[in-house]
Design a protein around this motif. Sequence first.
Motif, PDB file in Angstrom:
ATOM      1  N   LYS A  18      -9.326  -4.016  -6.318  1.00 59.54           N
ATOM      2  CA  LYS A  18      -9.062  -4.353  -4.922  1.00 59.54           C
ATOM      3  C   LYS A  18      -7.631  -3.977  -4.568  1.00 59.54           C
ATOM      4  O   LYS A  18      -6.720  -4.084  -5.395  1.00 59.54           O
ATOM      5  N   SER A  19      -7.406  -3.525  -3.339  1.00 56.60           N
ATOM      6  CA  SER A  19      -6.065  -3.092  -2.935  1.00 56.60           C
ATOM      7  C   SER A  19      -5.085  -4.264  -2.963  1.00 56.60           C
ATOM      8  O   SER A  19      -5.438  -5.393  -2.595  1.00 56.60           O
TER       9      SER A  19
ATOM     10  N   LYS B 271      -3.361 -15.421   0.324  1.00 58.36           N
ATOM     11  CA  LYS B 271      -2.997 -16.026   1.619  1.00 58.36           C
ATOM     12  C   LYS B 271      -1.492 -16.035   1.851  1.00 58.36           C
ATOM     13  O   LYS B 271      -0.924 -16.999   2.361  1.00 58.36           O
TER      14      LYS B 271
ATOM     15  N   GLU C 153      -2.701  -4.912  -1.021  1.00 53.93           N
ATOM     16  CA  GLU C 153      -2.506  -5.453   0.331  1.00 53.93           C
ATOM     17  C   GLU C 153      -3.566  -6.508   0.647  1.00 53.93           C
ATOM     18  O   GLU C 153      -3.254  -7.565   1.208  1.00 53.93           O
ATOM     19  N   GLU C 154      -4.804  -6.226   0.284  1.00 58.35           N
ATOM     20  CA  GLU C 154      -5.883  -7.185   0.537  1.00 58.35           C
ATOM     21  C   GLU C 154      -5.742  -8.422  -0.327  1.00 58.35           C
ATOM     22  O   GLU C 154      -5.963  -9.543   0.129  1.00 58.35           O
ATOM     23  N   VAL C 155      -5.361  -8.228  -1.588  1.00 53.39           N
ATOM     24  CA  VAL C 155      -5.174  -9.363  -2.490  1.00 53.39           C
ATOM     25  C   VAL C 155      -4.092 -10.306  -1.955  1.00 53.39           C
ATOM     26  O   VAL C 155      -4.275 -11.520  -1.887  1.00 53.39           O
TER      27      VAL C 155
ATOM     28  N   ARG D 283      -2.768 -10.567   1.138  1.00 46.20           N
ATOM     29  CA  ARG D 283      -3.030 -11.145   2.461  1.00 46.20           C
ATOM     30  C   ARG D 283      -4.243 -12.076   2.475  1.00 46.20           C
ATOM     31  O   ARG D 283      -4.187 -13.165   3.066  1.00 46.20           O
ATOM     32  N   VAL D 284      -5.330 -11.674   1.802  1.00 44.22           N
ATOM     33  CA  VAL D 284      -6.588 -12.422   1.876  1.00 44.22           C
ATOM     34  C   VAL D 284      -6.737 -13.411   0.723  1.00 44.22           C
ATOM     35  O   VAL D 284      -6.934 -14.612   0.940  1.00 44.22           O
ATOM     36  N   ASP D 285      -6.634 -12.917  -0.509  1.00 42.24           N
ATOM     37  CA  ASP D 285      -6.871 -13.768  -1.672  1.00 42.24           C
ATOM     38  C   ASP D 285      -5.732 -14.767  -1.901  1.00 42.24           C
ATOM     39  O   ASP D 285      -5.974 -15.947  -2.159  1.00 42.24           O
TER      40      ASP D 285
ATOM     41  N   ASP E 209       0.860  -1.176   0.000  1.00 38.66           N
ATOM     42  CA  ASP E 209       0.000   0.000   0.000  1.00 38.66           C
ATOM     43  C   ASP E 209       0.898   1.228   0.000  1.00 38.66           C
ATOM     44  O   ASP E 209       1.727   1.390   0.901  1.00 38.66           O
TER      45      ASP E 209
END
Length: 202
Positions: free
Chosen positions: A176-177, A187, A179-181, A183-185, A53
């Motif tokens: 989508k950010s 993993k 950072e989210e991709v 960490r979340v998508d 980010d």
Amino acid sequence: MRLLPIFLGFLLLVGNGGTALAASQKATALRQANGLVAFTPTDKFLAGNFVADEMNPAFIFGTVKAFAASRKCPTTWLIEEGEKARLAAQGSPDQPVEYTLYLEETCPDKVIYYVFIDQSRLTPQQWIDWREKFHKSKAGEQFASAKSKLEQACTAGCGVGAELRFIQKDGELLTKSPEEVVRVDLKFAPIYDLNQQKKISK
């Protein structure tokens, strides 16, 4: 009858080969459209941690090399042809500078670009100074908090040498950010929480 399974297996291989070829053609077309060529990143960049980010990162991930190795499909590092020439002509390799690198992941059905900024030559203060060239006086306000958190992370042994700024799928920017991709998508677990200012246990 024994030849039937062999023949079917051969057809399957041919089918897979056609898919791989198509993906390769797509990757080649995207490289040409973006003026990208193969590049070997520095060991310092690959061994460094990264944020995902630009304005206000919440986590530090590590390392760039580990992230590249975690991808499911074959990867290649790329750089803009003009940027490669500029780096080759640069005088001192230690001069504070940042530049863009593309981690290309080529899958049978898609080509993904993870667009990194190599910041392995920058200290947190140089990180601020570099942005002031583009954001002028706003840089201090926008990035001062992030700078303080990054300095604390350096003290804790979790310094940062790169930033994942964009992710593109088949040439289209993901909304989508990053950072989210990551960490979340994908993993890919972070190693440091910048808001809590502490390492994250595995």
